[in-house]
Design an enzyme around this catalytic site. Structure first.
Site, PDB file in Angstrom:
ATOM      1  N   LYS A 153       6.395  12.163  11.870  1.00 46.16           N
ATOM      2  CA  LYS A 153       6.206  10.764  11.444  1.00 46.16           C
ATOM      3  C   LYS A 153       6.141  10.629   9.923  1.00 46.16           C
ATOM      4  O   LYS A 153       6.791   9.765   9.339  1.00 46.16           O
ATOM      5  CB  LYS A 153       4.923  10.227  12.098  1.00 46.16           C
ATOM      6  N   ASP A 173      13.144  21.745  10.404  1.00 50.01           N
ATOM      7  CA  ASP A 173      12.123  21.545  11.436  1.00 50.01           C
ATOM      8  C   ASP A 173      12.612  22.305  12.663  1.00 50.01           C
ATOM      9  O   ASP A 173      13.792  22.190  13.024  1.00 50.01           O
ATOM     10  CB  ASP A 173      11.984  20.029  11.739  1.00 50.01           C
ATOM     11  N   PRO A 205       2.743  20.773  10.273  1.00 54.03           N
ATOM     12  CA  PRO A 205       1.330  21.096  10.514  1.00 54.03           C
ATOM     13  C   PRO A 205       1.017  22.529  10.086  1.00 54.03           C
ATOM     14  O   PRO A 205       1.931  23.345   9.899  1.00 54.03           O
ATOM     15  CB  PRO A 205       1.199  20.948  12.032  1.00 54.03           C
ATOM     16  N   THR A 231       1.097  17.510   0.766  1.00 54.57           N
ATOM     17  CA  THR A 231       0.100  16.534   1.240  1.00 54.57           C
ATOM     18  C   THR A 231      -0.265  16.853   2.684  1.00 54.57           C
ATOM     19  O   THR A 231      -0.807  16.011   3.383  1.00 54.57           O
ATOM     20  CB  THR A 231       0.668  15.092   1.176  1.00 54.57           C
ATOM     21  N   ARG A 233      -1.380  20.464   4.617  1.00 57.10           N
ATOM     22  CA  ARG A 233      -2.600  21.269   4.749  1.00 57.10           C
ATOM     23  C   ARG A 233      -2.546  22.376   3.697  1.00 57.10           C
ATOM     24  O   ARG A 233      -1.489  22.977   3.466  1.00 57.10           O
ATOM     25  CB  ARG A 233      -2.724  21.903   6.145  1.00 57.10           C
ATOM     26  N   ASP A 257      -2.416  17.399  -2.542  1.00 56.41           N
ATOM     27  CA  ASP A 257      -3.506  16.563  -2.044  1.00 56.41           C
ATOM     28  C   ASP A 257      -4.444  17.395  -1.173  1.00 56.41           C
ATOM     29  O   ASP A 257      -5.450  16.888  -0.700  1.00 56.41           O
ATOM     30  CB  ASP A 257      -2.936  15.388  -1.231  1.00 56.41           C
ATOM     31  N   GLU A 262     -10.447  23.831   0.375  1.00 58.28           N
ATOM     32  CA  GLU A 262     -10.965  22.509  -0.005  1.00 58.28           C
ATOM     33  C   GLU A 262     -12.280  22.139   0.677  1.00 58.28           C
ATOM     34  O   GLU A 262     -13.005  21.276   0.185  1.00 58.28           O
ATOM     35  CB  GLU A 262      -9.923  21.424   0.301  1.00 58.28           C
ATOM     36  N   HIS A 294      -7.568  15.163  -1.140  1.00 62.29           N
ATOM     37  CA  HIS A 294      -7.282  14.785   0.256  1.00 62.29           C
ATOM     38  C   HIS A 294      -7.475  13.271   0.455  1.00 62.29           C
ATOM     39  O   HIS A 294      -8.250  12.830   1.306  1.00 62.29           O
ATOM     40  CB  HIS A 294      -8.165  15.578   1.224  1.00 62.29           C
TER      41      HIS A 294
HETATM   42  P1  NAD Z   1       3.996  15.119  13.261  1.00 61.09           P
HETATM   43  O1  NAD Z   1       3.408  15.898  14.371  1.00 61.09           O
HETATM   44  O2  NAD Z   1       4.554  13.758  13.527  1.00 61.09           O
HETATM   45  O3  NAD Z   1       5.156  15.970  12.548  1.00 61.09           O
HETATM   46  C1  NAD Z   1       5.033  17.322  12.229  1.00 61.09           C
HETATM   47  C2  NAD Z   1       6.429  17.909  12.263  1.00 61.09           C
HETATM   48  O4  NAD Z   1       6.361  19.253  11.787  1.00 61.09           O
HETATM   49  C3  NAD Z   1       7.038  17.954  13.676  1.00 61.09           C
HETATM   50  O5  NAD Z   1       8.323  17.382  13.673  1.00 61.09           O
HETATM   51  C4  NAD Z   1       7.104  19.441  13.976  1.00 61.09           C
HETATM   52  O6  NAD Z   1       8.214  19.794  14.802  1.00 61.09           O
HETATM   53  C5  NAD Z   1       7.242  20.014  12.571  1.00 61.09           C
HETATM   54  N1  NAD Z   1       6.997  21.439  12.490  1.00 61.09           N
HETATM   55  C6  NAD Z   1       6.212  22.219  13.289  1.00 61.09           C
HETATM   56  N2  NAD Z   1       6.306  23.505  12.909  1.00 61.09           N
HETATM   57  C7  NAD Z   1       7.172  23.529  11.860  1.00 61.09           C
HETATM   58  C8  NAD Z   1       7.703  24.571  11.050  1.00 61.09           C
HETATM   59  N3  NAD Z   1       7.382  25.855  11.269  1.00 61.09           N
HETATM   60  N4  NAD Z   1       8.568  24.245  10.066  1.00 61.09           N
HETATM   61  C9  NAD Z   1       8.929  22.952   9.859  1.00 61.09           C
HETATM   62  N5  NAD Z   1       8.462  21.937  10.604  1.00 61.09           N
HETATM   63  C10 NAD Z   1       7.591  22.216  11.582  1.00 61.09           C
HETATM   64  O7  NAD Z   1       2.857  15.063  12.134  1.00 61.09           O
HETATM   65  P2  NAD Z   1       2.717  14.009  10.941  1.00 61.09           P
HETATM   66  O8  NAD Z   1       1.918  12.851  11.399  1.00 61.09           O
HETATM   67  O9  NAD Z   1       4.030  13.786  10.315  1.00 61.09           O
HETATM   68  O10 NAD Z   1       1.762  14.857   9.958  1.00 61.09           O
HETATM   69  C11 NAD Z   1       2.227  16.017   9.302  1.00 61.09           C
HETATM   70  C12 NAD Z   1       1.039  16.743   8.703  1.00 61.09           C
HETATM   71  O11 NAD Z   1       0.485  15.930   7.657  1.00 61.09           O
HETATM   72  C13 NAD Z   1      -0.158  16.933   9.677  1.00 61.09           C
HETATM   73  O12 NAD Z   1      -0.010  18.121  10.414  1.00 61.09           O
HETATM   74  C14 NAD Z   1      -1.323  17.009   8.756  1.00 61.09           C
HETATM   75  O13 NAD Z   1      -1.577  18.364   8.440  1.00 61.09           O
HETATM   76  C15 NAD Z   1      -0.864  16.295   7.475  1.00 61.09           C
HETATM   77  N6  NAD Z   1      -1.639  15.090   7.160  1.00 61.09           N
HETATM   78  C16 NAD Z   1      -2.234  14.995   5.940  1.00 61.09           C
HETATM   79  C17 NAD Z   1      -2.959  13.866   5.598  1.00 61.09           C
HETATM   80  C18 NAD Z   1      -3.600  13.685   4.232  1.00 61.09           C
HETATM   81  O14 NAD Z   1      -4.415  12.780   4.054  1.00 61.09           O
HETATM   82  N7  NAD Z   1      -3.266  14.498   3.251  1.00 61.09           N
HETATM   83  C19 NAD Z   1      -3.094  12.828   6.540  1.00 61.09           C
HETATM   84  C20 NAD Z   1      -2.453  12.955   7.784  1.00 61.09           C
HETATM   85  C21 NAD Z   1      -1.739  14.087   8.101  1.00 61.09           C
END
Ligand code: NAD
Length: 331
Positions: A153, A173, A205, A231, A233, A257, A262, A294
């Site tokens: 997303k 991905d 993730p 942004t 992890r 971020d 952290e 963050h």
């Molecule tokens: P999501 O689940 O919609 O998308 C994650 C994508 O990563 C998926 O398409 C998955 O197939 C892909 N993926 C899995 N393993 C992978 C790999 N080895 N190589 C490449 N891609 C891979 O998640 P999202 O909502 O887009 O969120 C992504 C990340 O953002 C979360 O996991 C979280 O860690 C982080 N996040 C950070 C904040 C912040 O405030 N900084 C807030 C929300 C989420």
């Protein structure tokens, strides 16, 4: 449900109580949930946790022994939860899979643009009555190649903005998403992404396969002077390898971020404390590094959505309606 809310801040309380409308009984605890604080869960049906709470096997055992039935995460990521232990002890784990992908994607763009145009330095300069431009030279985003790791997303929202800038967007991905291609991005191998990108942004993730994805080897394959944005992890990045690459100029810009260690720093006002983390302190010395604590998720829209979905998860569980709960799957 009686719910113990850990790592709670005034803004969590405001948003959760607004969304709750008296349905559940919240007790707000400021400390993180960890081995020391897990005993506070006695008498509660659910714990409500955030990104830096520790849900290790030991903590989960304490929760289970205290008859807690539900872990309601008010975040998307669940790398801080021992899911196998939760399943073994019969605890349900719920999360907020999507609250505002725009909030995080837009923050990544804010980091990119601030670093590119040196806004952090320019802002300080103007306040000093210094209007010189040396050291502030930027580059056009238009025409640059942007590599996106993780096209879920947030990755998709980021791709759309970068395509709007006129960038060529390439991505990687293990589960390609047709929306990425509809948005104008092209899937490539990881090797091509490393070698072709002027800017790399991480949106996958943290799982065993992605821990230290950015390491000495991947850094050595990147274009000299690359811009790296994280942004997602902290542990996606081997911080020491990144510091070495900043020292040689291999990394030209770094926007973070999140940070591997952290949990002991972020979300707190430590301004009267001594910074003891030497690695973090070294990162802060580089002019081409911008770090936020963050806060990418931190918009009004995102906080309202987090509170709404958390209440929905609690109510779905209380009413025995699993179809209304955003469950974390163990597979
Ligand atoms: P999501 O689940 O919609 O998308 C994650 C994508 O990563 C998926 O398409 C998955 O197939 C892909 N993926 C899995 N393993 C992978 C790999 N080895 N190589 C490449 N891609 C891979 O998640 P999202 O909502 O887009 O969120 C992504 C990340 O953002 C979360 O996991 C979280 O860690 C982080 N996040 C950070 C904040 C912040 O405030 N900084 C807030 C929300 C989420």
């Amino acid at each position: 449900m009686k719910v113990a809310v850990f790592s709670s801040k005034p803004y969590d309380k405001t948003h959760l109580e607004n969304a709750n409308q008296g349905q559940h009984e919240f007790t707000f605890f400021e400390p993180h949930l960890d081995e020391q604080t897990a005993a506070l869960s006695a008498g509660f049906d659910a714990v409500c946790c955030f990104v830096n709470d520790t849900l290790s096997a030991e903590v989960i055992d304490t929760l289970a022994n205290n008859q807690v039935q539900l872990i309601a995460l008010r975040c998307a990521g669940f790398n801080n939860v021992d899911l196998a232990q939760a399943e073994k002890r019969g605890l349900t784990v719920a999360r907020v899979p999507e609250y505002s992908p725009y909030a995080v994607a837009e923050h990544a763009v804010a980091l990119a643009m601030s670093l590119n145009r040196n806004l952090h330095r320019a802002h300080n300069r103007v306040r000093e009555n210094d209007y010189s431009l040396h050291g502030l030279l930027g580059f056009d985003m238009h025409g640059k190649t942007v590599g996106v790791i993780g096209t879920g997303k947030i990755g998709i929202a980021f791709i759309r903005i970068m395509v709007g800038f006129g960038c060529r967007v390439i991505c990687s991905d293990p589960y390609p998403n047709p929306e990425a291609e509809h948005a104008g991005a092209q899937y490539v191998s990881l090797d091509t992404l490393w070698s072709d990108s002027d800017i790399i942004s991480l949106h996958c993730p943290l799982v065993p396969a992605t821990r230290h994805l950015i390491n000495q080897d991947s850094l050595s394959q990147m274009k000299p002077g690359v811009m790296l944005l994280n942004t997602s992890r902290g542990a996606l990045i081997d911080t020491q390898a990144v510091i070495d690459a900043l020292k040689t100029g291999q990394i030209g810009y770094l926007g973070l971020d999140v940070y591997e260690e952290e949990a002991d720093l972020f979300f707190e006002d430590n301004s009267n404390e001594i910074l003891r983390d030497d690695t973090f302190a070294r990162l802060l010395t580089f002019k081409n590094v911008m770090i936020t604590g963050h806060q990418a998720f931190f918009t009004n829209e995102a906080l309202s959505a987090i509170a709404r979905v958390t209440i929905e998860n609690l109510s779905g569980f209380a009413e025995g309606k699993p179809e209304r709960i955003c469950l974390v799957s163990t597979s």
